[in-house]
Design an enzyme around this catalytic site. Structure first.
Site, PDB file in Angstrom:
ATOM      1  N   HIS A 340       0.857  -1.191   0.000  1.00 46.11           N
ATOM      2  CA  HIS A 340       0.000   0.000   0.000  1.00 46.11           C
ATOM      3  C   HIS A 340       0.895   1.244   0.000  1.00 46.11           C
ATOM      4  O   HIS A 340       1.757   1.399   0.862  1.00 46.11           O
ATOM      5  CB  HIS A 340      -0.943   0.004   1.195  1.00 46.11           C
ATOM      6  CG  HIS A 340      -1.961   1.095   1.079  1.00 46.11           C
ATOM      7  ND1 HIS A 340      -3.149   0.925   0.400  1.00 46.11           N
ATOM      8  CD2 HIS A 340      -1.945   2.390   1.477  1.00 46.11           C
ATOM      9  CE1 HIS A 340      -3.821   2.058   0.405  1.00 46.11           C
ATOM     10  NE2 HIS A 340      -3.112   2.966   1.055  1.00 46.11           N
ATOM     11  N   ALA A 341       0.689   2.117  -0.981  1.00 50.57           N
ATOM     12  CA  ALA A 341       1.602   3.249  -1.174  1.00 50.57           C
ATOM     13  C   ALA A 341       1.638   4.157   0.055  1.00 50.57           C
ATOM     14  O   ALA A 341       0.612   4.404   0.679  1.00 50.57           O
ATOM     15  CB  ALA A 341       1.158   4.061  -2.393  1.00 50.57           C
ATOM     16  N   HIS A 370       0.171  11.809  -5.714  1.00 55.82           N
ATOM     17  CA  HIS A 370      -0.389  11.840  -4.359  1.00 55.82           C
ATOM     18  C   HIS A 370       0.738  11.707  -3.320  1.00 55.82           C
ATOM     19  O   HIS A 370       0.837  12.504  -2.380  1.00 55.82           O
ATOM     20  CB  HIS A 370      -1.415  10.711  -4.201  1.00 55.82           C
ATOM     21  CG  HIS A 370      -1.988  10.612  -2.828  1.00 55.82           C
ATOM     22  ND1 HIS A 370      -3.201  11.169  -2.487  1.00 55.82           N
ATOM     23  CD2 HIS A 370      -1.510  10.038  -1.691  1.00 55.82           C
ATOM     24  CE1 HIS A 370      -3.443  10.944  -1.215  1.00 55.82           C
ATOM     25  NE2 HIS A 370      -2.440  10.254  -0.703  1.00 55.82           N
ATOM     26  N   GLU A 371       1.572  10.706  -3.502  1.00 57.30           N
ATOM     27  CA  GLU A 371       2.646  10.460  -2.527  1.00 57.30           C
ATOM     28  C   GLU A 371       3.651  11.603  -2.509  1.00 57.30           C
ATOM     29  O   GLU A 371       4.117  12.018  -1.449  1.00 57.30           O
ATOM     30  CB  GLU A 371       3.349   9.129  -2.809  1.00 57.30           C
ATOM     31  CG  GLU A 371       2.453   7.895  -2.665  1.00 57.30           C
ATOM     32  CD  GLU A 371       1.699   7.843  -1.349  1.00 57.30           C
ATOM     33  OE1 GLU A 371       2.201   8.356  -0.336  1.00 57.30           O
ATOM     34  OE2 GLU A 371       0.576   7.292  -1.334  1.00 57.30           O
ATOM     35  N   HIS A 374       2.642  14.423  -0.347  1.00 58.13           N
ATOM     36  CA  HIS A 374       3.035  14.260   1.066  1.00 58.13           C
ATOM     37  C   HIS A 374       4.501  14.663   1.254  1.00 58.13           C
ATOM     38  O   HIS A 374       4.857  15.382   2.181  1.00 58.13           O
ATOM     39  CB  HIS A 374       2.892  12.799   1.495  1.00 58.13           C
ATOM     40  CG  HIS A 374       1.475  12.330   1.652  1.00 58.13           C
ATOM     41  ND1 HIS A 374       0.554  12.985   2.424  1.00 58.13           N
ATOM     42  CD2 HIS A 374       0.832  11.229   1.155  1.00 58.13           C
ATOM     43  CE1 HIS A 374      -0.610  12.312   2.400  1.00 58.13           C
ATOM     44  NE2 HIS A 374      -0.455  11.255   1.626  1.00 58.13           N
ATOM     45  N   GLU A 398      -3.530  14.980   2.540  1.00 60.10           N
ATOM     46  CA  GLU A 398      -3.953  14.065   1.475  1.00 60.10           C
ATOM     47  C   GLU A 398      -4.284  14.792   0.174  1.00 60.10           C
ATOM     48  O   GLU A 398      -4.348  14.174  -0.890  1.00 60.10           O
ATOM     49  CB  GLU A 398      -5.172  13.252   1.926  1.00 60.10           C
ATOM     50  CG  GLU A 398      -4.922  12.363   3.143  1.00 60.10           C
ATOM     51  CD  GLU A 398      -3.784  11.384   2.954  1.00 60.10           C
ATOM     52  OE1 GLU A 398      -3.469  11.029   1.798  1.00 60.10           O
ATOM     53  OE2 GLU A 398      -3.179  10.972   3.970  1.00 60.10           O
ATOM     54  N   HIS A 498      -6.671   0.549   5.512  1.00 57.46           N
ATOM     55  CA  HIS A 498      -6.692   1.545   6.580  1.00 57.46           C
ATOM     56  C   HIS A 498      -7.338   1.053   7.871  1.00 57.46           C
ATOM     57  O   HIS A 498      -7.144   1.655   8.918  1.00 57.46           O
ATOM     58  CB  HIS A 498      -7.387   2.814   6.077  1.00 57.46           C
ATOM     59  CG  HIS A 498      -6.702   3.391   4.867  1.00 57.46           C
ATOM     60  ND1 HIS A 498      -6.735   2.759   3.640  1.00 57.46           N
ATOM     61  CD2 HIS A 498      -5.944   4.498   4.703  1.00 57.46           C
ATOM     62  CE1 HIS A 498      -6.032   3.465   2.755  1.00 57.46           C
ATOM     63  NE2 HIS A 498      -5.545   4.524   3.375  1.00 57.46           N
ATOM     64  N   TYR A 508      -9.493  11.517   3.599  1.00 54.53           N
ATOM     65  CA  TYR A 508      -9.551  11.354   2.137  1.00 54.53           C
ATOM     66  C   TYR A 508     -10.833  11.966   1.568  1.00 54.53           C
ATOM     67  O   TYR A 508     -10.850  12.429   0.441  1.00 54.53           O
ATOM     68  CB  TYR A 508      -9.447   9.885   1.740  1.00 54.53           C
ATOM     69  CG  TYR A 508      -8.167   9.235   2.205  1.00 54.53           C
ATOM     70  CD1 TYR A 508      -6.951   9.556   1.617  1.00 54.53           C
ATOM     71  CD2 TYR A 508      -8.172   8.320   3.254  1.00 54.53           C
ATOM     72  CE1 TYR A 508      -5.777   8.968   2.048  1.00 54.53           C
ATOM     73  CE2 TYR A 508      -7.002   7.730   3.696  1.00 54.53           C
ATOM     74  CZ  TYR A 508      -5.801   8.057   3.094  1.00 54.53           C
ATOM     75  OH  TYR A 508      -4.643   7.474   3.527  1.00 54.53           O
TER      76      TYR A 508
HETATM   77  O1  X8Z Z   1      -4.231   5.360   1.033  1.00 54.13           O
HETATM   78  C1  X8Z Z   1      -4.124   6.172   0.141  1.00 54.13           C
HETATM   79  C2  X8Z Z   1      -2.755   6.656  -0.308  1.00 54.13           C
HETATM   80  C3  X8Z Z   1      -1.782   6.681   0.791  1.00 54.13           C
HETATM   81  S1  X8Z Z   1      -2.075   7.950   1.950  1.00 54.13           S
HETATM   82  C4  X8Z Z   1      -2.229   5.719  -1.360  1.00 54.13           C
HETATM   83  N1  X8Z Z   1      -5.232   6.613  -0.504  1.00 54.13           N
HETATM   84  C5  X8Z Z   1      -6.565   6.159  -0.158  1.00 54.13           C
HETATM   85  C6  X8Z Z   1      -6.765   4.695  -0.490  1.00 54.13           C
HETATM   86  O2  X8Z Z   1      -5.954   4.134  -1.218  1.00 54.13           O
HETATM   87  O3  X8Z Z   1      -7.742   4.113  -0.034  1.00 54.13           O
HETATM   88  C7  X8Z Z   1      -5.253   7.598  -1.586  1.00 54.13           C
HETATM   89  C8  X8Z Z   1      -6.674   7.688  -2.010  1.00 54.13           C
HETATM   90  C9  X8Z Z   1      -7.500   7.007  -0.959  1.00 54.13           C
HETATM   91 ZN    ZN Z   2      -1.931   9.863   1.253  1.00 55.06          ZN
END
Ligand code: X8Z
Ligand code: ZN
Length: 599
Positions: A340-341, A370-371, A374, A398, A498, A508
């Site tokens: 997960h990024a 996105h990354e 941050h 975010e 998450h 988000y």
């Molecule tokens: O979790 C993330 C990022 C890391 S902060 C990749 N996002 C959420 C997800 O993947 O559920 C970005 C968009 C929503």
């Molecule tokens: Zn993020």
């Protein structure tokens, strides 16, 4: 030695380890000393915990898990101890900055440790185990077939158009989470205990307290924003559902009910861009970035370099050499990593990194921006005091990279040489549909996760209803349903990163709205004329200066001040999002005319 003989030693020991004497009436000077000491100790503990977490996420083994849990336990105990001691200064008149820092001590982690050190250790171990279980997750179909990880299963969800195959991948991934259920239940108990020790009703109330306004007012703001965008979501849902009925038949997709969750191109049905081919509006096509990245053979590192250049075009400093040396861009073949990024500031200064298993797709191209959002935020606020090295609120953090990614327009892609010719003007609708499938579809999902967790933390959803409660909210907000019956033997929330990682999710949703508000403001600063969806701030010094100034503030002021500096507005507002998609909304209205929408 008798007890009496030991006592003087004990007293000496106590005198040397007690950092700040807490006797007599508290004074502002004492509060200032307390905060300065807390900041130094927290910074050291944060760095230790980050290093351990980085190693755990990059090499998931029992040992790294234990080391990370230990560092996390230490941080939880320290934060809990400091947070409880801030109570001494409650009601004392203090300079705004000092008061803000005291509040931030309590809210610096998404988790509060129970006062009992053993319970804190247990909580940290469970947290670490949950994240590792997710990171190692694989579905093994048996019968001599290879086990599949999340990346492989996600690819099936994105590309297959066979309902059976989709269903298998969808249910397959959800076999990783039932073992998390007892851990999660205990996690909730211990997390609540910690939050209560700090004076919050439960952990959800603690999360809602982090927005420079009364927690209930914040919840009301979310309702207000959701009502602003809900009509748009329902129109998109309506159109997409009809196309899915046409594709799969009404035996698979009920014509006026919720959409089965496995047909939307994404493991959690959170972004729908991968089924663009099924819902394309017809007419001239815009840019298919996935195809271009493939054709041009752009490497993962190459994709990151392109994104970095966007930020430097706005006047941001280039990323340090160590970013390129220490980041992870490609999934290693020989070990378990958390794919997960994520973005990291290991030393809360200039040791910046990202960790991501990059594939050459449009989806990952956006995630890289996105990354980096941050990372450039970390870089911008690194000179703030430690407790202010954070986003104006977590939604801002975010939103930065996504805001920049909204400027990835066809004109921009031509400017940087990724495409040779612009699509015709009337391809705009196709481009808007691609974006809407990700951005509009995401909005209700952005609310579901924490609606569920807030109810779980408050006890409104008890452990016996974890899964039922989850699907009620998925249906209510998103209008989707599980493709096969689910039960309390399942734990579907645990199949979304998450939840086991305990990352709050409302951020988000806020970001999904804020990014359009920020985009509109920056486009104005950049002197853009014409519809909002055609704007790119690439190369605009003025927009860059505005953005950098706001990011450099970190968390030193209420987010409303940061929003004002950025946009001249003090409330989060979805009107920019609605404006951005206005041409698509008109088109959807025509297409949906005479149809029954809703679920
Ligand atoms: O979790 C993330 C990022 C890391 S902060 C990749 N996002 C959420 C997800 O993947 O559920 C970005 C968009 C929503
Ligand atoms: Zn993020």
């Amino acid at each position: 030695m008798t007890l009496d003989a030991v006592r003087p030693f004990l007293l000496m020991l106590l005198a040397t380890t007690m950092p700040v004497a807490a006797s007599g009436a508290p004074t502002p000077e004492e509060a200032a000393r307390f905060v300065a000491d807390a900041e130094a100790r927290l910074l050291a503990a944060w760095i230790r915990a980050e290093r351990a977490a980085w190693v755990q996420a990059n090499f998931i083994t029992e040992d790294t898990q234990a080391i990370a849990a230990e560092a996390q336990a230490e941080l939880l105990r320290l934060t809990g101890d400091l947070a409880r001691r801030t109570a001494r200064f409650d009601g004392l008149e203090l300079p705004a900055e000092l008061r803000r820092k005291l509040t931030r001590i309590k809210l610096s982690l998404p988790l509060a440790a129970p006062p009992d050190p053993e319970a804190a250790t247990e909580l940290a171990r469970i947290g670490s185990r949950l994240e590792a279980t997710y990171g190692k997750g694989r579905w093994c179909p048996g019968e001599g077939r290879d086990c599949l990880d999340l990346g492989q299963l996600s690819r099936i969800l994105a590309t297959s158009r066979k309902p059976d195959e989709l269903l298998e991948a969808w249910t397959g991934w959800r076999t990783i989470s039932p073992p998390m259920r007892p851990d999660y239940r205990r996690f909730v108990e211990l997390g609540n205990e910690g939050a209560r020790a700090l004076g919050f009703a439960d952990l959800g109330a603690m999360w809602r307290a982090g927005y420079d306004m009364p927690p209930d007012a914040f919840a009301a703001e979310l309702d207000r924003l959701w009502n602003q965008v809900r009509p748009l979501y329902e129109k998109l849902h309506c159109f997409v559902r009809r196309r899915l009925v046409e594709t799969y038949g009404s035996e698979v997709v009920p014509a006026d009910g919720p959409i089965p969750a496995h047909l939307l191109g994404n493991m959690w049905a959170q972004e729908w861009g991968n089924i663009y081919d099924l819902v394309a509006p017809g007419g001239p096509e815009g840019v298919d970035l996935t195809a271009i990245l493939e054709q041009r053979g752009v490497t993962p590192r190459g994709m990151v370099e392109i994104a970095e250049r966007f930020f430097t075009s706005l006047g941001f400093e280039p990323l340090p050499e160590t970013f390129w040396k220490r980041s992870l861009f490609v999934k290693p073949a020989d070990r378990d990593v958390v794919c997960h990024a994520s973005a990291w500031a290991i030393d809360f200064s200039d040791d910046l990194r990202i960790k991501m298993c990059i594939e050459p797709t449009a989806e990952d191209f956006v995630t890289i921006h996105h990354e980096l959002g941050h990372v450039f935020y970390f870089q911008a606020y690194r000179d703030q005091d430690p407790l202010f090295r954070a986003g104006a609120n977590d939604g801002f953090h975010e939103a930065v990279g996504d805001t920049v990614a909204l400027s990835v327009t066809p004109a921009y892609l031509r400017r940087i040489g990724l495409i040779d010719e612009l699509p015709p003007d009337d391809a705009a609708l196709s481009g808007l549909m691609r974006r809407a499938l990700d951005k509009i579809a995401f909005l209700p999902f952005g609310l579901v996760i924490d609606s569920w967790r807030w109810k779980v933390f408050s006890g409104e959803i008890p452990p016996e209803r974890y899964n039922a409660g989850w699907w009620e909210l998925r249906r209510k907000y998103q209008g989707i349903a599980p493709p096969v019956p689910r039960s309390e033997r399942d734990f579907d929330p645990g199949a979304k990163y998450h939840v086991p990682a305990n990352t709050p999710y409302t951020r988000y949703f806020l970001a999904a709205v804020l990014q359009f508000q920020a985009h509109r403001a920056l486009c104005r600063v950049a002197g853009h004329e014409g519809p909002l969806h055609t704007c790119s701030i690439h190369g605009s010094e003025e927009a860059g200066r505005r953005l950098r100034r706001v990011l450099a503030m970190g968390a030193s002021r209420p987010w409303q001040d940061a929003l004002f500096e950025l946009t001249g507005e003090r409330r989060i507002d979805a009107s920019a999002l609605v404006e951005y998609f206005a041409p698509l909304e008109r088109w959807l209205d025509e297409r949906n005319a005479g149809r029954r929408c809703g679920w």
